[in-house]
Design a protein around this motif. Structure first.
Motif, PDB file in Angstrom:
ATOM      1  N   PHE A 108       0.863  -1.186   0.000  1.00  0.00           N
ATOM      2  CA  PHE A 108       0.000   0.000   0.000  1.00  0.00           C
ATOM      3  C   PHE A 108       0.901   1.238   0.000  1.00  0.00           C
ATOM      4  CE2 PHE A 108      -3.011  -3.068   1.844  1.00  0.00           C
ATOM      5  CZ  PHE A 108      -4.145  -2.770   1.101  1.00  0.00           C
ATOM      6  N   TYR A 203      -3.511   6.472   2.482  1.00  0.00           N
ATOM      7  CA  TYR A 203      -3.940   5.126   2.866  1.00  0.00           C
ATOM      8  C   TYR A 203      -3.830   4.851   4.361  1.00  0.00           C
ATOM      9  CZ  TYR A 203      -5.673   1.791  -0.579  1.00  0.00           C
ATOM     10  OH  TYR A 203      -6.486   1.066  -1.416  1.00  0.00           O
ATOM     11  N   LYS A 211      -0.083  -5.880   0.521  1.00  0.00           N
ATOM     12  CA  LYS A 211      -1.528  -6.025   0.263  1.00  0.00           C
ATOM     13  C   LYS A 211      -1.993  -7.457   0.532  1.00  0.00           C
ATOM     14  CE  LYS A 211      -1.754  -2.042  -2.744  1.00  0.00           C
ATOM     15  NZ  LYS A 211      -1.715  -1.430  -4.047  1.00  0.00           N
ATOM     16  N   HIS A 224     -10.807  -5.608   0.632  1.00  0.00           N
ATOM     17  CA  HIS A 224     -11.454  -5.137  -0.594  1.00  0.00           C
ATOM     18  C   HIS A 224     -12.316  -3.905  -0.291  1.00  0.00           C
ATOM     19  CE1 HIS A 224     -12.897  -5.290  -4.678  1.00  0.00           C
ATOM     20  NE2 HIS A 224     -14.130  -5.117  -4.222  1.00  0.00           N
ATOM     21  N   ARG A 227     -10.117  -0.981   0.031  1.00  0.00           N
ATOM     22  CA  ARG A 227      -9.502  -0.561  -1.236  1.00  0.00           C
ATOM     23  C   ARG A 227     -10.505  -0.025  -2.242  1.00  0.00           C
ATOM     24  NH1 ARG A 227      -5.456  -4.983  -3.607  1.00  0.00           N
ATOM     25  NH2 ARG A 227      -4.990  -3.244  -4.988  1.00  0.00           N
ATOM     26  N   ARG A 228     -11.704  -0.579  -2.262  1.00  0.00           N
ATOM     27  CA  ARG A 228     -12.595  -0.227  -3.369  1.00  0.00           C
ATOM     28  C   ARG A 228     -13.971   0.302  -2.982  1.00  0.00           C
ATOM     29  NH1 ARG A 228      -8.694   0.484  -5.173  1.00  0.00           N
ATOM     30  NH2 ARG A 228      -7.600  -0.439  -6.946  1.00  0.00           N
ATOM     31  N   ASN A 272      -6.290   6.367  -7.544  1.00  0.00           N
ATOM     32  CA  ASN A 272      -7.528   6.819  -6.905  1.00  0.00           C
ATOM     33  C   ASN A 272      -7.837   8.294  -7.131  1.00  0.00           C
ATOM     34  OD1 ASN A 272      -8.480   4.297  -5.570  1.00  0.00           O
ATOM     35  ND2 ASN A 272      -6.408   4.416  -4.728  1.00  0.00           N
TER      36      ASN A 272
END
Ligand SMILES: O=C(O)[C@@H](CO)OP(=O)(O)O
Length: 342
Positions: A108, A203, A211, A224, A227-228, A272
């Motif tokens: 990360f 982050y 990760k 997940h 992250r998303r 991002n």
């Protein structure tokens, strides 16, 4: 000291950013602009302005219309062979940086300032080949070296061969010490603005963690989600929504006005911060942006026309022709580059 030339013609004020202190007029106030750019203001009433105050002063004028003109492209300029797109469209290129040393290690990264790998360098050069025929008048990057390396390496491939120059406006001294004393050299330069607002999403406590190991420890679903998901931040970090707030605000306040004024812009940034800008450009919902993934080093092209962003390129195709659908204006620009260079 006033470092600008001020000309008055009927109903028009013209400020030529000269030798280091440069101005932009927006809502009648004067702000810094990159050196070498000329600013014209159509006054709504003749003679309404009254004073020019030194330094970053304010012109007390009522401006009905403003436009920022690249001196190389200005009609009054003697350079007649400068290629340009049709005046009513400008290009916007987005590039996610090439592979970084921490992408390679699967860590990360967020706001940790990690450079590119050799593969990342090659990706950036390849990205540059794919945009080598597309006009670039101004470059915005994040404050992080991987985005700046990507922008600079990509520009080594551009056929117009202008020199990208990082603006140092962080202090009066930095500005003074980075002045250029040749108008001709300024014309052959592209201002590069580095802005922290375009940085990768912060982050938090995941920065520096592997990760895969994090997924093994906290569970695949949790990682997940960090992250998303759109609005769930990682521990002590920024969610995509928080990242979008600063990145999109910066885009609207600082980049869109440049496109509106006729400049083509390249942005080199991060997975991002670019996802959040694309969410704005493509009007994606917070659900749709979740599945948007950007590859490293693939430039995406938009055309800005009549206040709309039109996506002209897919991020996946491997060749220039596969990536972009050229507009007529871009095809003309490319043809003029051919004529100029052969
Ligand atoms: O580590 C990061 O900073 C980002 C981008 O590389 O990772 P993610 O894929 O989770 O957005």
């Amino acid at each position: 000291m006033v470092n600008a030339m001020l000309h008055q013609t009927v109903g028009t004020l013209q400020l030529l950013g000269n030798f280091g202190t440069h101005y932009e007029i927006r809502n009648d106030s004067v702000n810094l602009i990159p050196r070498g750019f000329k600013v014209e203001v159509e006054l709504s009433k003749r003679g309404i302005y009254s004073s020019w105050e030194g330094k970053l002063g304010v012109i007390r004028a009522s401006a009905s219309q403003t436009s920022v003109v690249d001196p190389v492209l200005a009609p009054s300029n003697n350079v007649t062979h400068e290629p340009r797109t049709k005046s009513n469209e400008t290009a916007l290129i987005l590039i996610r940086h090439g592979e970084s040393l921490w992408n390679e290690k699967n860590l990360f990264t967020g706001c940790v300032d990690v450079p590119l790998t050799k593969k990342g360098v090659e990706e950036a050069i390849e990205a540059g080949r794919r945009i080598s025929n597309i006009p670039v008048d101004m470059i915005f990057t994040s404050a992080l070296i991987r985005a700046q390396m990507t922008a600079m390496l990509a520009m080594t491939q551009h056929r117009r061969k202008k020199v990208p120059i990082i603006m140092h406006n962080e202090s009066e001294q930095a500005k003074a010490w980075s002045q250029i004393y040749s108008e001709e050299t300024i014309k052959q330069s592209i201002p590069v603005i580095a802005a922290w607002q375009l940085n990768e999403r912060m982050y938090g406590e995941l920065q520096g963690l592997n990760k895969q190991e994090t997924a093994d420890r906290f569970g695949k679903e949790k990682v997940h989600e960090w992250r998303r998901s759109y609005d769930i931040p990682p521990p002590d970090g920024e969610s995509l929504e928080m990242c979008a707030q600063r990145a999109v605000a910066y885009f609207k306040d600082n980049i869109e006005p440049q496109l509106q004024s006729g400049k083509s812009v390249m942005i080199a940034a991060h997975g991002n911060s670019l996802r959040s800008i694309i969410m704005y450009l493509d009007q994606l919902t917070s659900q749709e942006v979740i599945s948007l993934e950007l590859s490293t080093g693939i430039p995406m092209l938009y055309i800005f026309k009549e206040d709309n962003f039109i996506r002209r390129g897919s991020p996946v195709a491997p060749t220039e022709t596969g990536v972009y659908a050229y507009t007529r204006g871009l095809a003309q620009y490319r043809q003029k580059l051919d004529e100029m260079l052969h």
